[in-house]
Design a protein around this motif. Structure first.
Motif, PDB file in Angstrom:
ATOM      1  N   GLY A  77      -1.541   4.510   7.774  1.00 18.66           N
ATOM      2  CA  GLY A  77      -1.777   3.609   6.652  1.00 18.66           C
ATOM      3  C   GLY A  77      -0.486   3.198   5.580  1.00 18.66           C
ATOM      4  O   GLY A  77       0.379   3.873   5.953  1.00 18.66           O
ATOM      5  N   ASP A  78      -0.729   2.391   4.742  1.00 12.63           N
ATOM      6  CA  ASP A  78       0.477   1.696   4.178  1.00 12.63           C
ATOM      7  C   ASP A  78       0.064   1.936   2.585  1.00 12.63           C
ATOM      8  O   ASP A  78      -0.900   1.253   2.115  1.00 12.63           O
ATOM      9  N   PRO A  79       0.753   2.595   2.004  1.00 16.03           N
ATOM     10  CA  PRO A  79       0.442   2.793   0.697  1.00 16.03           C
ATOM     11  C   PRO A  79       0.757   1.510  -0.222  1.00 16.03           C
ATOM     12  O   PRO A  79      -0.143   1.356  -1.195  1.00 16.03           O
ATOM     13  N   VAL A  80       1.758   0.812  -0.041  1.00 15.59           N
ATOM     14  CA  VAL A  80       1.907  -0.469  -0.494  1.00 15.59           C
ATOM     15  C   VAL A  80       0.760  -1.499  -0.283  1.00 15.59           C
ATOM     16  O   VAL A  80       0.390  -2.088  -1.461  1.00 15.59           O
ATOM     17  N   THR A  81       0.141  -1.471   0.918  1.00 13.08           N
ATOM     18  CA  THR A  81      -1.109  -2.389   1.060  1.00 13.08           C
ATOM     19  C   THR A  81      -2.272  -1.650   0.363  1.00 13.08           C
ATOM     20  O   THR A  81      -3.039  -2.461  -0.366  1.00 13.08           O
ATOM     21  N   ALA A  82      -2.392  -0.435   0.130  1.00  8.44           N
ATOM     22  CA  ALA A  82      -3.466   0.220  -0.542  1.00  8.44           C
ATOM     23  C   ALA A  82      -3.260  -0.257  -2.088  1.00  8.44           C
ATOM     24  O   ALA A  82      -4.311  -0.196  -2.682  1.00  8.44           O
ATOM     25  N   PHE A  83      -2.196  -0.158  -2.535  1.00 11.91           N
ATOM     26  CA  PHE A  83      -1.847  -0.410  -3.951  1.00 11.91           C
ATOM     27  C   PHE A  83      -2.025  -1.940  -4.351  1.00 11.91           C
ATOM     28  O   PHE A  83      -2.616  -2.615  -5.104  1.00 11.91           O
ATOM     29  N   LEU A  84      -1.284  -2.978  -3.626  1.00 14.26           N
ATOM     30  CA  LEU A  84      -1.299  -4.064  -3.760  1.00 14.26           C
ATOM     31  C   LEU A  84      -2.365  -5.082  -3.267  1.00 14.26           C
ATOM     32  O   LEU A  84      -2.708  -6.237  -3.584  1.00 14.26           O
ATOM     33  N   GLY A  85      -3.018  -4.404  -2.334  1.00 18.76           N
ATOM     34  CA  GLY A  85      -4.029  -5.303  -1.262  1.00 18.76           C
ATOM     35  C   GLY A  85      -3.405  -5.967  -0.115  1.00 18.76           C
ATOM     36  O   GLY A  85      -2.102  -6.289  -0.280  1.00 18.76           O
ATOM     37  N   PRO A  86      -4.318  -6.283   0.701  1.00 20.65           N
ATOM     38  CA  PRO A  86      -3.450  -6.851   1.944  1.00 20.65           C
ATOM     39  C   PRO A  86      -3.119  -8.421   1.853  1.00 20.65           C
ATOM     40  O   PRO A  86      -2.285  -8.794   2.382  1.00 20.65           O
ATOM     41  N   GLY A  87      -3.556  -9.142   0.630  1.00 24.91           N
ATOM     42  CA  GLY A  87      -3.063 -10.549   0.595  1.00 24.91           C
ATOM     43  C   GLY A  87      -1.829 -10.514  -0.502  1.00 24.91           C
ATOM     44  O   GLY A  87      -1.546 -11.657  -0.844  1.00 24.91           O
ATOM     45  N   ALA A  88      -1.311  -9.472  -0.832  1.00 29.32           N
ATOM     46  CA  ALA A  88      -0.088  -9.415  -1.813  1.00 29.32           C
ATOM     47  C   ALA A  88       1.264 -10.121  -1.216  1.00 29.32           C
ATOM     48  O   ALA A  88       1.261 -10.214   0.058  1.00 29.32           O
ATOM     49  N   PRO A  89       1.902 -11.061  -1.877  1.00 28.82           N
ATOM     50  CA  PRO A  89       3.029 -11.744  -1.109  1.00 28.82           C
ATOM     51  C   PRO A  89       4.054 -10.818  -0.923  1.00 28.82           C
ATOM     52  O   PRO A  89       4.087  -9.620  -1.252  1.00 28.82           O
ATOM     53  N   ALA A  90       4.861 -11.154   0.308  1.00 24.82           N
ATOM     54  CA  ALA A  90       5.949 -10.434   0.778  1.00 24.82           C
ATOM     55  C   ALA A  90       6.937  -9.639  -0.149  1.00 24.82           C
ATOM     56  O   ALA A  90       7.409  -8.641   0.006  1.00 24.82           O
ATOM     57  N   GLU A  91       7.310 -10.823  -1.136  1.00 22.20           N
ATOM     58  CA  GLU A  91       8.156 -10.298  -2.239  1.00 22.20           C
ATOM     59  C   GLU A  91       7.989  -9.043  -2.932  1.00 22.20           C
ATOM     60  O   GLU A  91       8.532  -8.075  -3.379  1.00 22.20           O
ATOM     61  N   ALA A  92       6.214  -9.177  -3.348  1.00 21.46           N
ATOM     62  CA  ALA A  92       6.077  -7.977  -4.302  1.00 21.46           C
ATOM     63  C   ALA A  92       5.777  -6.689  -3.326  1.00 21.46           C
ATOM     64  O   ALA A  92       6.116  -5.798  -3.863  1.00 21.46           O
ATOM     65  N   ARG A  93       5.570  -6.992  -2.143  1.00 27.87           N
ATOM     66  CA  ARG A  93       5.479  -5.573  -1.275  1.00 27.87           C
ATOM     67  C   ARG A  93       7.013  -5.258  -0.948  1.00 27.87           C
ATOM     68  O   ARG A  93       6.980  -3.907  -1.055  1.00 27.87           O
ATOM     69  N   GLN A  94       7.662  -5.979  -0.987  1.00 31.51           N
ATOM     70  CA  GLN A  94       9.282  -5.228  -0.736  1.00 31.51           C
ATOM     71  C   GLN A  94       9.694  -4.872  -1.859  1.00 31.51           C
ATOM     72  O   GLN A  94      10.347  -3.543  -2.042  1.00 31.51           O
ATOM     73  N   ALA A  95       9.444  -5.341  -3.211  1.00 36.47           N
ATOM     74  CA  ALA A  95       9.711  -4.824  -4.523  1.00 36.47           C
ATOM     75  C   ALA A  95       9.308  -3.529  -4.514  1.00 36.47           C
ATOM     76  O   ALA A  95      10.079  -2.484  -5.093  1.00 36.47           O
ATOM     77  N   LEU A  96       7.732  -3.285  -4.299  1.00 35.98           N
ATOM     78  CA  LEU A  96       7.058  -1.878  -4.448  1.00 35.98           C
ATOM     79  C   LEU A  96       7.894  -0.952  -3.453  1.00 35.98           C
ATOM     80  O   LEU A  96       8.049   0.156  -3.890  1.00 35.98           O
ATOM     81  N   ALA A  97       7.992  -1.263  -2.285  1.00 37.22           N
ATOM     82  CA  ALA A  97       8.299  -0.355  -1.330  1.00 37.22           C
ATOM     83  C   ALA A  97       9.771   0.121  -1.827  1.00 37.22           C
ATOM     84  O   ALA A  97      10.213   1.262  -1.593  1.00 37.22           O
ATOM     85  N   GLU A  98      10.741  -0.794  -2.233  1.00 37.62           N
ATOM     86  CA  GLU A  98      11.906  -0.219  -2.929  1.00 37.62           C
ATOM     87  C   GLU A  98      11.991   0.625  -3.773  1.00 37.62           C
ATOM     88  O   GLU A  98      12.716   1.517  -3.989  1.00 37.62           O
ATOM     89  N   ARG A  99      10.985   0.186  -4.883  1.00 33.22           N
ATOM     90  CA  ARG A  99      10.936   0.958  -6.085  1.00 33.22           C
ATOM     91  C   ARG A  99      10.455   2.474  -5.605  1.00 33.22           C
ATOM     92  O   ARG A  99      10.512   3.377  -6.361  1.00 33.22           O
ATOM     93  N   ILE A 100       9.531   2.520  -4.739  1.00 33.20           N
ATOM     94  CA  ILE A 100       9.014   3.873  -4.383  1.00 33.20           C
ATOM     95  C   ILE A 100       9.815   4.801  -3.284  1.00 33.20           C
ATOM     96  O   ILE A 100       9.516   5.574  -2.983  1.00 33.20           O
ATOM     97  N   GLY A 101      10.563   4.002  -2.810  1.00 28.78           N
ATOM     98  CA  GLY A 101      11.619   4.555  -1.834  1.00 28.78           C
ATOM     99  C   GLY A 101      11.224   4.471  -0.312  1.00 28.78           C
ATOM    100  O   GLY A 101      11.647   5.026   0.459  1.00 28.78           O
ATOM    101  N   LEU A 102      10.191   3.675  -0.056  1.00 24.61           N
ATOM    102  CA  LEU A 102       9.708   3.465   1.456  1.00 24.61           C
ATOM    103  C   LEU A 102      10.807   2.928   2.411  1.00 24.61           C
ATOM    104  O   LEU A 102      10.371   2.762   3.336  1.00 24.61           O
ATOM    105  N   ASP A 103      11.646   2.170   1.626  1.00 22.91           N
ATOM    106  CA  ASP A 103      12.341   1.451   2.601  1.00 22.91           C
ATOM    107  C   ASP A 103      13.640   2.211   3.027  1.00 22.91           C
ATOM    108  O   ASP A 103      14.635   1.942   3.798  1.00 22.91           O
ATOM    109  N   ARG A 104      13.676   3.563   2.719  1.00 25.11           N
ATOM    110  CA  ARG A 104      14.888   4.407   3.125  1.00 25.11           C
ATOM    111  C   ARG A 104      14.315   5.214   4.489  1.00 25.11           C
ATOM    112  O   ARG A 104      13.162   5.533   4.635  1.00 25.11           O
TER     113      ARG A 104
END
Length: 314
Positions: free
Chosen positions: A32-59
């Motif tokens: 499961g993807d917490p970013v998708t769970a929070f933003l929804g499957p139709g969220a823009p890629a930029e918003a998904r990337q920003a949230l992933a960086e903010r919560i540290g999922l890109d590390r």
């Protein structure tokens, strides 16, 4: 005794570190993807990337774990993804409610388990043993979810004697009496399996002591039945302490189905909702708290066991 406790405390440190690593890795690797769970499957890629960086999922996972552990050691369990509130602020009220439910259920476990176990041990060949053994077996083997639904159907829906959920009536007087009424059904449902296990272990331990040379010697000295039972119960108490500690830890973990079915705002229900929402910081903090409580309860049981039986300290 001091050296014994220090050894146990030193052993608890690597245990908790290992538990923290397992908890973090297990929760992080759950599908499961917490970013998708929070933003929804139709969220823009930029918003998904920003949230992933903010919560540290890109590390990388090890880097995220060390960063999380460093914050945990300072008392910071992170921020909930779904509510944007500190995890500790969400956990503390839920832990308080779980402690209330645990205390009520554990009181029923000790009272019922010791009573059934003692009755079975005192009458090893009579109907009392068969009755207490059947009650303990029924408590262990009965499906708790079905029993909880049955209790609700009978006492809350049909007879309307007890509330079906929550901690207080919405338009009721409130206070301790209202809370106790709401506690009866969830505490009874949560206590069923621990009560049956406690009764079985206590009956076996007490029966062994009553049939030993110690009991014969006490009777030969002219002690009455109550005095003999008191001394034998003291010698059988280590087994009761062990099983009681395990059942207390089981209850502290939060009986998820009880808290969910009766809308009890405890830790088990909070973790269930967090896992459904893929709120990783909240799940990791809650499971770590449960694991710490489990280790703490076992440490207290070891200390009590050592206080009763000095042979354990060596």
């Amino acid at each position: 005794m001091t050296r014994f406790l220090l050894r146990r405390l030193l052993l608890a440190v690597p245990t908790l570190l290992g538990v923290s690593a397992v908890v973090f890795a297990t929760v992080a690797l759950v599908p499961g993807d917490p970013v998708t769970a929070f933003l929804g499957p139709g969220a823009p890629a930029e918003a998904r990337q920003a949230l992933a960086e903010r919560i540290g999922l890109d590390r990388p996972l090890p880097v995220r774990y060390l960063d999380w552990l460093g914050h945990v050691l300072t008392g910071d369990l992170g921020t909930s993804i779904s509510t944007q509130r500190p995890v500790s602020a969400l956990l503390l009220p839920a832990v308080g409610q779980t402690l209330v439910l645990t205390a009520a259920a554990f009181a029923l476990v000790l009272l019922g388990g010791v009573l059934l176990g003692t009755l079975g041990a005192l009458r090893p060949h009579g109907w009392t043993k068969r009755l207490s053994g059947a009650a303990a077996t029924l408590a262990v083997s009965a499906p708790q979810y079905s029993v909880a639904l049955l209790l609700t159907a009978v006492f809350a829906v049909h007879w309307r004697l007890l509330p079906a959920g929550g901690t207080h009536d919405a338009f009721g007087p409130g206070g301790t009496g209202d809370l106790l009424r709401h506690l009866v059904l969830p505490a009874t449902a949560a206590a069923l399996v621990p009560l049956g296990l406690t009764a079985k272990v206590h009956r076996a331990a007490l029966s062994t002591v009553l049939a030993s040379d110690l009991a014969d010697g006490l009777r030969a000295r002219g002690l009455g039945r109550a005095a003999v039972l008191r001394h034998c119960a003291h010698n059988a108490s280590p087994a009761l302490l062990t099983i009681g500690g395990l059942q207390l830890a089981y209850l502290l973990e939060g009986v998820v189905f009880v808290e969910t079915l009766y809308a009890w705002p405890g830790l088990g229900r909070l973790l269930y909702d967090a896992l459904t929402a893929r709120d990783l910081p909240l799940v990791q903090g809650g499971v770590l708290l449960v694991a710490t409580a489990f280790v703490g309860v076992n440490l207290l049981v070891d200390a009590a066991h050592a206080a009763i039986d000095p042979r354990v300290r060596s």
